[in-house]
Scaffold this motif. Structure first.
Motif, mmCIF file in Angstrom:
data_model
loop_
_atom_site.group_PDB
_atom_site.id
_atom_site.type_symbol
_atom_site.label_atom_id
_atom_site.label_comp_id
_atom_site.label_asym_id
_atom_site.label_seq_id
_atom_site.Cartn_x
_atom_site.Cartn_y
_atom_site.Cartn_z
ATOM 1 N N VAL A 1 0.857 -1.189 0.000
ATOM 2 C CA VAL A 1 0.000 0.000 0.000
ATOM 3 C C VAL A 1 0.891 1.236 0.000
ATOM 4 C CG1 VAL A 1 -1.970 -1.070 1.180
ATOM 5 C CG2 VAL A 1 -0.131 -0.039 2.530
ATOM 6 N N GLN A 2 0.292 2.384 -0.216
ATOM 7 C CA GLN A 2 1.046 3.641 -0.212
ATOM 8 C C GLN A 2 1.214 4.112 1.235
ATOM 9 O OE1 GLN A 2 -0.360 6.559 -3.021
ATOM 10 N NE2 GLN A 2 0.615 8.245 -1.932
ATOM 11 N N VAL A 3 2.458 4.185 1.683
ATOM 12 C CA VAL A 3 2.744 4.496 3.080
ATOM 13 C C VAL A 3 3.521 5.808 3.200
ATOM 14 C CG1 VAL A 3 3.943 3.750 5.182
ATOM 15 C CG2 VAL A 3 2.783 2.060 3.754
ATOM 16 N N THR A 4 3.069 6.666 4.095
ATOM 17 C CA THR A 4 3.874 7.799 4.545
ATOM 18 C C THR A 4 4.386 7.447 5.931
ATOM 19 O OG1 THR A 4 2.597 9.433 3.306
ATOM 20 C CG2 THR A 4 3.871 10.233 5.188
ATOM 21 N N LEU A 5 5.701 7.255 6.050
ATOM 22 C CA LEU A 5 6.301 6.895 7.332
ATOM 23 C C LEU A 5 6.738 8.157 8.061
ATOM 24 C CD1 LEU A 5 7.492 4.816 9.354
ATOM 25 C CD2 LEU A 5 9.623 4.937 8.034
ATOM 26 N N VAL A 6 6.341 8.257 9.321
ATOM 27 C CA VAL A 6 6.769 9.360 10.182
ATOM 28 C C VAL A 6 7.591 8.755 11.311
ATOM 29 C CG1 VAL A 6 6.036 11.302 11.596
ATOM 30 C CG2 VAL A 6 4.651 10.590 9.633
ATOM 31 N N THR A 7 8.833 9.204 11.444
ATOM 32 C CA THR A 7 9.723 8.617 12.434
ATOM 33 C C THR A 7 10.650 9.681 13.007
ATOM 34 O OG1 THR A 7 11.237 6.753 12.829
ATOM 35 C CG2 THR A 7 11.510 7.956 10.755
ATOM 36 N N HIS A 8 11.449 9.281 13.981
ATOM 37 C CA HIS A 8 12.364 10.204 14.649
ATOM 38 C C HIS A 8 13.603 10.439 13.791
ATOM 39 C CE1 HIS A 8 15.018 11.827 17.777
ATOM 40 N NE2 HIS A 8 13.942 12.017 18.519
ATOM 41 N N GLU A 9 14.178 11.604 13.908
ATOM 42 C CA GLU A 9 15.339 11.948 13.099
ATOM 43 C C GLU A 9 16.540 11.038 13.371
ATOM 44 O OE1 GLU A 9 17.417 15.583 13.826
ATOM 45 O OE2 GLU A 9 16.839 15.667 15.938
ATOM 46 N N ARG A 10 16.574 10.377 14.540
ATOM 47 C CA ARG A 10 17.718 9.501 14.840
ATOM 48 C C ARG A 10 17.816 8.344 13.841
ATOM 49 N NH1 ARG A 10 13.897 7.332 18.697
ATOM 50 N NH2 ARG A 10 14.312 9.031 20.171
ATOM 51 N N ASN A 11 16.722 8.050 13.132
ATOM 52 C CA ASN A 11 16.707 6.938 12.177
ATOM 53 C C ASN A 11 17.047 7.357 10.753
ATOM 54 O OD1 ASN A 11 15.592 5.138 14.255
ATOM 55 N ND2 ASN A 11 13.715 6.341 13.999
ATOM 56 N N GLN A 12 17.284 8.643 10.533
ATOM 57 C CA GLN A 12 17.390 9.155 9.169
ATOM 58 C C GLN A 12 18.556 8.569 8.390
ATOM 59 O OE1 GLN A 12 17.174 13.404 8.865
ATOM 60 N NE2 GLN A 12 17.345 13.415 6.640
ATOM 61 N N SER A 13 19.744 8.549 8.973
ATOM 62 C CA SER A 13 20.919 8.103 8.216
ATOM 63 C C SER A 13 20.758 6.672 7.733
ATOM 64 C CB SER A 13 22.185 8.235 9.067
ATOM 65 O OG SER A 13 22.096 7.431 10.234
ATOM 66 N N ALA A 14 20.163 5.812 8.549
ATOM 67 C CA ALA A 14 19.973 4.411 8.147
ATOM 68 C C ALA A 14 18.847 4.271 7.130
ATOM 69 C CB ALA A 14 19.684 3.548 9.373
ATOM 70 N N LEU A 15 17.737 4.977 7.336
ATOM 71 C CA LEU A 15 16.590 4.828 6.441
ATOM 72 C C LEU A 15 16.837 5.434 5.067
ATOM 73 C CD1 LEU A 15 13.601 5.487 8.876
ATOM 74 C CD2 LEU A 15 14.143 3.345 7.713
ATOM 75 N N GLU A 16 17.628 6.485 4.993
ATOM 76 C CA GLU A 16 17.886 7.099 3.698
ATOM 77 C C GLU A 16 18.612 6.142 2.751
ATOM 78 O OE1 GLU A 16 17.007 10.220 2.190
ATOM 79 O OE2 GLU A 16 15.553 9.755 3.772
ATOM 80 N N LYS A 17 19.347 5.202 3.296
ATOM 81 C CA LYS A 17 20.058 4.229 2.463
ATOM 82 C C LYS A 17 19.098 3.264 1.763
ATOM 83 C CE LYS A 17 23.957 4.240 5.718
ATOM 84 N NZ LYS A 17 24.718 3.408 6.694
ATOM 85 N N VAL A 18 17.891 3.112 2.319
ATOM 86 C CA VAL A 18 16.946 2.134 1.770
ATOM 87 C C VAL A 18 15.602 2.776 1.431
ATOM 88 C CG1 VAL A 18 17.991 0.181 2.974
ATOM 89 C CG2 VAL A 18 16.248 1.522 4.140
ATOM 90 N N ARG A 19 15.561 4.106 1.404
ATOM 91 C CA ARG A 19 14.277 4.792 1.201
ATOM 92 C C ARG A 19 13.725 4.604 -0.195
ATOM 93 N NH1 ARG A 19 12.666 9.939 -0.478
ATOM 94 N NH2 ARG A 19 14.822 10.624 -0.682
ATOM 95 N N GLY A 20 14.573 4.630 -1.223
ATOM 96 C CA GLY A 20 14.076 4.570 -2.591
ATOM 97 C C GLY A 20 13.196 5.761 -2.883
ATOM 98 N N ASN A 21 12.022 5.517 -3.493
ATOM 99 C CA ASN A 21 11.113 6.623 -3.821
ATOM 100 C C ASN A 21 9.947 6.721 -2.828
ATOM 101 O OD1 ASN A 21 9.786 4.302 -4.523
ATOM 102 N ND2 ASN A 21 9.098 4.997 -6.534
ATOM 103 N N HIS A 22 10.135 6.141 -1.652
ATOM 104 C CA HIS A 22 9.071 6.149 -0.649
ATOM 105 C C HIS A 22 9.123 7.425 0.195
ATOM 106 C CE1 HIS A 22 7.995 1.964 -1.530
ATOM 107 N NE2 HIS A 22 9.289 1.756 -1.648
ATOM 108 N N THR A 23 7.976 7.786 0.758
ATOM 109 C CA THR A 23 7.857 9.022 1.529
ATOM 110 C C THR A 23 8.160 8.756 3.005
ATOM 111 O OG1 THR A 23 6.160 9.830 0.009
ATOM 112 C CG2 THR A 23 6.335 10.917 2.155
ATOM 113 N N ILE A 24 9.189 9.419 3.517
ATOM 114 C CA ILE A 24 9.550 9.313 4.926
ATOM 115 C C ILE A 24 9.748 10.720 5.466
ATOM 116 C CG2 ILE A 24 11.167 8.385 6.620
ATOM 117 C CD1 ILE A 24 11.955 6.235 4.663
ATOM 118 N N ASP A 25 9.156 10.986 6.615
ATOM 119 C CA ASP A 25 9.282 12.283 7.260
ATOM 120 C C ASP A 25 10.000 12.093 8.593
ATOM 121 O OD1 ASP A 25 9.092 14.914 7.970
ATOM 122 O OD2 ASP A 25 6.944 14.850 8.441
#
Length: 421
Positions: free
Chosen positions: A37-61
């Protein structure tokens, strides 16, 4: 196949593919659900460096944290990380950090929810059932799903020494949860609450007088498909035992070592016991193994990456895990996925994951009782390879439903049901 028409706002304060425990669990859920499904993930900034490596074209805030709270968190770690971690105190003192995150998410996404930009709001972490969610104030016409939440399991009677080592005396701080603004409202008005264990489910039902239509059981843990093996064949007269987990008092590695020491020497010669993990109890466990006369068959790996842990699962025959207070017990699922029969206490999460067909469960009546029964069952499985083979096959069959892809499928089915309702 991905359904782009379903828009989910997923709030995971903890979500990180490079960390262990809850952050990794949350990421595995998110990773599979976003395929469907289409997901907008909202998470803490402490996770940014790791998630950006696997984000692709998905929406993460990524929600920013104030510099004041960053300094405050460093202070908390100094206070609570002295030797063994005082988790009850850390959870209590860390609430302001979550509180800021909770407030900022509500400020930013509340108007979007009221404008019906999302079909459903799913808040999954923190896992502990002690936190309010301010977004629920905006979900008057949008379904709100909370969980799976899990926790609050007490130590079984007879394990007071272990409880003291784990700072159980600080658990009285939990009662102040109910005083947090919005906590009661979150559970009383959520459209659906998922519980990760029967204990937590019953606790929440009683606490908030919830009927069965609003609360359900959904174990939070899962396994990667790479952990699913074919059933093991046992032709050797030896048996390799495995323990995987943090080396802290309640995990019970010392009881497994003691159990081995009570076995006849002729039985010990046919066993090896590998302990994978690290923690404040490691040195005392090494001394115990030597003093108990089993230092030659007990091997400590220390901390190793998960890929290397998988190698140990595949090389082993039986999972030996005497943890007396396991909310979930993901390691048991991983072991079962690799075809290992499990010997575990019949208590909390382990008692729900392991069945009589996939392993052996022992009532934790006392420390001495567990040690005695673990010794008996280790020898029993050593002398009955045919039973081990049957348990191995059934363990693999059982955990297929726990593969993250299958769990995500079930979660999306729940999304659709809630949206239709």
């Amino acid at each position: 196949m991905k359904n782009e028409n379903i828009k989910i706002l997923m709030v995971m304060e903890q979500c990180n593919p490079e960390w262990a425990s809850v952050p990794l669990l949350s990421y595995n859920f998110y990773h599979e659900i976003r395929k469907r499904v289409q997901v907008t993930l909202v998470t803490h900034e402490r996770n940014q460096s790791a998630l950006e490596k696997v984000r692709g074209n998905h929406t993460i805030d990524y929600i920013r944290e104030s510099s004041l709270l960053k300094r405050y968190y460093r202070l908390i770690k100094i206070v609570t990380h002295r030797g063994a971690v005082n988790w009850p105190l850390q959870h209590a003192l860390s609430y302001p950090i979550y509180g800021e995150f909770n407030h900022r998410v509500s400020q930013k996404y509340g108007p979007l929810i009221r404008a019906q930009k999302y079909d459903l709001v799913h808040v999954m972490t923190p896992i502990l059932p002690r936190y309010p969610v301010k977004l629920i104030d905006h979900c008057e016409t949008t379904p709100f799903l909370l969980g799976p939440v899990n926790g609050g399991v007490p130590f079984p009677p007879g394990f007071d020494t272990v409880a003291k080592k784990e700072f159980a005396g600080f658990n009285f701080l939990r009662m102040f949860t109910r005083l947090i603004p919005g906590y009661t409202k979150t559970y009383q008005t959520a459209d659906k609450v998922l519980s990760g264990s029967l204990y937590t489910q019953n606790m929440l039902k009683n606490l908030f007088d919830m009927d069965d239509s609003r609360i359900g059981l959904f174990h939070e843990n899962g396994i990667l498909a790479s952990f699913t093996e074919t059933p093991k064949k046992h032709t050797s007269k030896t048996m390799n035992l495995l323990f995987v987990g943090r080396l802290v008092a309640y995990k019970g590695a010392d009881m497994a070592i003691k159990a081995l020491s009570t076995l006849p020497k002729t039985v010990q010669k046919r066993l090896t016991f590998t302990i994978v993990g690290d923690g404040p109890e490691k040195k005392s466990l090494e001394r115990l193994a030597g003093k108990a006369g089993v230092g030659n068959i007990v091997h400590f790996t220390g901390w190793i990456p998960q890929k290397e842990t998988l190698i140990h699962y595949k090389k082993s025959d039986v999972f030996c895990f005497p943890s007396v207070r396991e909310f979930g017990g993901a390691v048991a699922l991983e072991a079962m996925g690799c075809g290992l029969p499990c010997i575990v206490p019949d208590y909390a999460g382990l008692g729900e994951y392991v069945t009589e067909e996939t392993g052996i469960k022992i009532k934790p009546k006392s420390r001495d009782h567990l040690i005695q029964k673990f010794a008996e069952k280790i020898q029993f499985l050593l002398e009955n390879p045919d039973i081990r083979e049957k348990m191995s096959a059934r363990a693999i069959d059982r955990v297929r439903t726990y593969e993250w892809g299958n769990k995500a499928h079930d979660m999306v089915c729940l999304y659709k049901k809630m949206i239709r309702a």
